[in-house]
Design a protein around this motif. Sequence first.
Motif, PDB file in Angstrom:
ATOM      1  N   HIS A  33       6.047  45.273 -19.405  1.00 27.58           N
ATOM      2  CA  HIS A  33       6.977  46.073 -20.210  1.00 27.58           C
ATOM      3  C   HIS A  33       7.611  45.216 -21.311  1.00 27.58           C
ATOM      4  O   HIS A  33       7.644  45.617 -22.478  1.00 27.58           O
ATOM      5  CB  HIS A  33       8.067  46.655 -19.310  1.00 27.58           C
ATOM      6  CG  HIS A  33       9.202  47.280 -20.049  1.00 27.58           C
ATOM      7  ND1 HIS A  33       9.117  48.546 -20.596  1.00 27.58           N
ATOM      8  CD2 HIS A  33      10.445  46.817 -20.367  1.00 27.58           C
ATOM      9  CE1 HIS A  33      10.258  48.835 -21.203  1.00 27.58           C
ATOM     10  NE2 HIS A  33      11.081  47.798 -21.075  1.00 27.58           N
ATOM     11  N   ILE A  34       8.076  44.024 -20.952  1.00 28.76           N
ATOM     12  CA  ILE A  34       8.715  43.159 -21.939  1.00 28.76           C
ATOM     13  C   ILE A  34       7.709  42.699 -22.982  1.00 28.76           C
ATOM     14  O   ILE A  34       7.961  42.753 -24.193  1.00 28.76           O
ATOM     15  CB  ILE A  34       9.381  41.944 -21.256  1.00 28.76           C
ATOM     16  CG1 ILE A  34      10.544  42.409 -20.365  1.00 28.76           C
ATOM     17  CG2 ILE A  34       9.891  40.947 -22.307  1.00 28.76           C
ATOM     18  CD1 ILE A  34      11.149  41.296 -19.532  1.00 28.76           C
ATOM     19  N   PHE A  35       6.538  42.236 -22.527  1.00 25.80           N
ATOM     20  CA  PHE A  35       5.540  41.710 -23.468  1.00 25.80           C
ATOM     21  C   PHE A  35       5.100  42.784 -24.457  1.00 25.80           C
ATOM     22  O   PHE A  35       5.054  42.536 -25.670  1.00 25.80           O
ATOM     23  CB  PHE A  35       4.325  41.163 -22.713  1.00 25.80           C
ATOM     24  CG  PHE A  35       3.343  40.465 -23.618  1.00 25.80           C
ATOM     25  CD1 PHE A  35       3.388  39.089 -23.788  1.00 25.80           C
ATOM     26  CD2 PHE A  35       2.386  41.166 -24.342  1.00 25.80           C
ATOM     27  CE1 PHE A  35       2.513  38.435 -24.638  1.00 25.80           C
ATOM     28  CE2 PHE A  35       1.504  40.532 -25.196  1.00 25.80           C
ATOM     29  CZ  PHE A  35       1.565  39.157 -25.334  1.00 25.80           C
ATOM     30  N   LYS A  36       4.772  43.969 -23.974  1.00 26.53           N
ATOM     31  CA  LYS A  36       4.227  44.997 -24.860  1.00 26.53           C
ATOM     32  C   LYS A  36       5.272  45.534 -25.826  1.00 26.53           C
ATOM     33  O   LYS A  36       4.931  46.025 -26.909  1.00 26.53           O
ATOM     34  CB  LYS A  36       3.592  46.116 -24.039  1.00 26.53           C
ATOM     35  CG  LYS A  36       2.289  45.688 -23.369  1.00 26.53           C
ATOM     36  CD  LYS A  36       1.561  46.836 -22.711  1.00 26.53           C
ATOM     37  CE  LYS A  36       0.198  46.391 -22.195  1.00 26.53           C
ATOM     38  NZ  LYS A  36      -0.532  47.496 -21.519  1.00 26.53           N
ATOM     39  N   ASN A  37       6.544  45.437 -25.450  1.00 24.49           N
ATOM     40  CA  ASN A  37       7.586  45.911 -26.351  1.00 24.49           C
ATOM     41  C   ASN A  37       8.094  44.835 -27.295  1.00 24.49           C
ATOM     42  O   ASN A  37       8.570  45.153 -28.390  1.00 24.49           O
ATOM     43  CB  ASN A  37       8.757  46.476 -25.542  1.00 24.49           C
ATOM     44  CG  ASN A  37       8.447  47.833 -24.950  1.00 24.49           C
ATOM     45  OD1 ASN A  37       8.300  48.806 -25.675  1.00 24.49           O
ATOM     46  ND2 ASN A  37       8.324  47.899 -23.642  1.00 24.49           N
ATOM     47  N   ILE A  38       7.999  43.555 -26.904  1.00 21.48           N
ATOM     48  CA  ILE A  38       8.589  42.487 -27.693  1.00 21.48           C
ATOM     49  C   ILE A  38       7.544  41.562 -28.307  1.00 21.48           C
ATOM     50  O   ILE A  38       7.633  41.192 -29.475  1.00 21.48           O
ATOM     51  CB  ILE A  38       9.563  41.649 -26.829  1.00 21.48           C
ATOM     52  CG1 ILE A  38      10.605  42.559 -26.176  1.00 21.48           C
ATOM     53  CG2 ILE A  38      10.243  40.584 -27.677  1.00 21.48           C
ATOM     54  CD1 ILE A  38      11.394  43.393 -27.142  1.00 21.48           C
ATOM     55  N   CYS A  39       6.555  41.163 -27.540  1.00 21.13           N
ATOM     56  CA  CYS A  39       5.621  40.115 -27.963  1.00 21.13           C
ATOM     57  C   CYS A  39       4.374  40.662 -28.654  1.00 21.13           C
ATOM     58  O   CYS A  39       3.744  39.976 -29.462  1.00 21.13           O
ATOM     59  CB  CYS A  39       5.186  39.265 -26.765  1.00 21.13           C
ATOM     60  SG  CYS A  39       6.522  38.785 -25.650  1.00 21.13           S
ATOM     61  N   GLY A 350       2.894  53.512 -23.021  1.00 18.82           N
ATOM     62  CA  GLY A 350       3.213  52.193 -23.564  1.00 18.82           C
ATOM     63  C   GLY A 350       2.779  51.985 -24.995  1.00 18.82           C
ATOM     64  O   GLY A 350       3.131  50.986 -25.610  1.00 18.82           O
ATOM     65  N   THR A 351       2.014  52.935 -25.563  1.00 20.58           N
ATOM     66  CA  THR A 351       1.544  52.773 -26.936  1.00 20.58           C
ATOM     67  C   THR A 351       2.709  52.684 -27.916  1.00 20.58           C
ATOM     68  O   THR A 351       3.780  53.268 -27.704  1.00 20.58           O
ATOM     69  CB  THR A 351       0.640  53.947 -27.341  1.00 20.58           C
ATOM     70  OG1 THR A 351       0.233  53.786 -28.719  1.00 20.58           O
ATOM     71  CG2 THR A 351       1.366  55.278 -27.241  1.00 20.58           C
ATOM     72  N   GLN A 352       2.500  51.932 -28.997  1.00 22.48           N
ATOM     73  CA  GLN A 352       3.512  51.801 -30.040  1.00 22.48           C
ATOM     74  C   GLN A 352       3.419  52.911 -31.088  1.00 22.48           C
ATOM     75  O   GLN A 352       4.218  52.962 -32.018  1.00 22.48           O
ATOM     76  CB  GLN A 352       3.400  50.433 -30.704  1.00 22.48           C
ATOM     77  CG  GLN A 352       3.920  49.287 -29.849  1.00 22.48           C
ATOM     78  CD  GLN A 352       5.419  49.364 -29.638  1.00 22.48           C
ATOM     79  OE1 GLN A 352       6.206  49.330 -30.570  1.00 22.48           O
ATOM     80  NE2 GLN A 352       5.831  49.485 -28.380  1.00 22.48           N
ATOM     81  N   MET A 353       2.464  53.823 -30.924  1.00 20.95           N
ATOM     82  CA  MET A 353       2.403  54.980 -31.817  1.00 20.95           C
ATOM     83  C   MET A 353       3.627  55.866 -31.611  1.00 20.95           C
ATOM     84  O   MET A 353       3.991  56.158 -30.475  1.00 20.95           O
ATOM     85  CB  MET A 353       1.145  55.799 -31.510  1.00 20.95           C
ATOM     86  CG  MET A 353      -0.093  55.398 -32.265  1.00 20.95           C
ATOM     87  SD  MET A 353      -0.192  56.162 -33.907  1.00 20.95           S
ATOM     88  CE  MET A 353      -0.438  57.884 -33.507  1.00 20.95           C
ATOM     89  N   PRO A 354       4.273  56.317 -32.689  1.00 27.89           N
ATOM     90  CA  PRO A 354       5.374  57.269 -32.523  1.00 27.89           C
ATOM     91  C   PRO A 354       4.876  58.586 -31.935  1.00 27.89           C
ATOM     92  O   PRO A 354       3.695  58.920 -32.025  1.00 27.89           O
ATOM     93  CB  PRO A 354       5.890  57.476 -33.953  1.00 27.89           C
ATOM     94  CG  PRO A 354       5.394  56.306 -34.723  1.00 27.89           C
ATOM     95  CD  PRO A 354       4.086  55.934 -34.101  1.00 27.89           C
ATOM     96  N   THR A 355       5.771  59.337 -31.346  1.00 27.54           N
ATOM     97  CA  THR A 355       5.467  60.673 -30.838  1.00 27.54           C
ATOM     98  C   THR A 355       5.777  61.679 -31.941  1.00 27.54           C
ATOM     99  O   THR A 355       6.944  61.923 -32.260  1.00 27.54           O
ATOM    100  CB  THR A 355       6.308  60.975 -29.581  1.00 27.54           C
ATOM    101  OG1 THR A 355       5.966  60.035 -28.568  1.00 27.54           O
ATOM    102  CG2 THR A 355       6.050  62.378 -29.068  1.00 27.54           C
TER     103      THR A 355
END
Length: 380
Positions: A33-39, A350-355
Motif C-alpha cells: 500500500h505504501i509503495f504503490k501510493n508513494i514510491c 490500487g491503480t493510479q487511474m482516476p475514477t
Amino acid sequence: MKASSKLSTLVDDTPLPPIHAATDPQAIARGEHIFKNICYDCHVQDSSNHAAGGTMPDLPKPFGNITSANLTGHPTAGIKDVPDEKIARAVRFGVARDGRRLVVMPPFKMSDEDLSAVIGFIRSNDPLFTPDERPQPTPQTTPLGKFALGMGLAPVPNWPASGIQAPPKGPTVEYGSYLANDVYVCSECHTPGHDGDKARGPDAFKGGFKFFDTPQGGIYSTNITFHEKALGAYTLPEFGRALRDGITRDGFALRAPMIRVRGLDDVDAEALYKYLQSVPKSDATLPDDAAPRVKAAPQSEKPEVLFVQLGCALCHGEGAKYRAMLKQSRGKSSEEVAKWIRNPEKILPGTQMPTYEQLLDEPQAVSLASWVQQQAANIP
C-alpha cells in the motif's frame, strides 16, 4: 526534496538502521500500500510496470536529467544484493548505498514497522520487482539544478536510525500528522520552493509548487489547508473520495502527479482530514499561468478534447511516460475499454487511474475509448 549543500558530499557517518524486510503477509500488504501510493510514481517511469527507475519528467527540465533508482531484483542494475540496512538508510535518511546524498529522495520518518513493511514488499515476488537489467545513470544536474538542489536543502536529518514508532492508529490529529508528514509526505509537494526545511515552514500545505509546463499552462500543487479558498468546504466523504478516486468535490479530475491513495481506510482518511483542519489556513491560490482545471464537457464534446480536459494526456499523450499503455486497449471492445475508463479501480485495485464514473457517462466513455483505440493502433 532533499539534498546536501554539495551533491557529491559523502555522508558515510549516517548510521545504518538495523531494520530488515518484513515477512508477515499482513505487513507486506501494508508495504505494498505504501509503495504503490508513494514510491511507484518515481520508480516506475515507463509502461514496463517494473520499478526500474528512469528519468523523472515531473521535475523542472532546467534542473537537468534527474533519475530514480532501479529497485528490481537484478543483481547489478537493481538492488538484489543491497543489504536491507542500506535500503532502510536510503528511505529514512536519503543516503545512497555508496554513502552519497540522493538528489531528490526525501527522507521518510515513517515508523520502523512501516519501513520494514516497505522493504518486505520490495523483497517480495511482486511483478514490479522482476529483475530488469537497465542501469540508471547518476543524475546530471545543470548549474541551475545544482544551485536549486544544493543551496537551500537540508542536511541529513538528525532523527534516530531506529526506534521510531507511529502514534496509535485512530482518527486523531496526531496520527494524521504522522501520515501527512512521515508516510505520504504531502507537504513536500504541497509547499512552494525547494528549501529542504519548507515542510516545517510557514508556507507548508499552501500549494504552488510547480511540477512542469503543458501547452495549457503550468501544473502546480494546490492549497490543501482548510481555508475557504482551499479545502474549507470539503466534507469528510468528499475528502476521502478525492484521495481515493482523484475527483474533487466540484467534479474535477485531480491531475498527475497527484497520487490516488487507493485502499485508504476510513480511519486514515479521517485522521488526515482532522490534521489538515488543524494546520494554519492559507488563502493562496494558483498562479496566473496555471493550466485551467476543466470538467468533463457535454456529451457532444469531441473525445480528443476530453482526453486533454480530463488530464489523460499528462500520462498517456504523445511523449508521456505511460503512452505505450494505451496498447492494452487493442483487440478489446470499446465497451470493455469504457468500463476501465469509468471504474479502473474495480478492475485493478490500487491503480493510479482516476475514477471517471461521475464525470463521464457511458456514451462519452465509449466514444473516448474508441478514440483511444485509434491512437493505440498507431503506437509502435
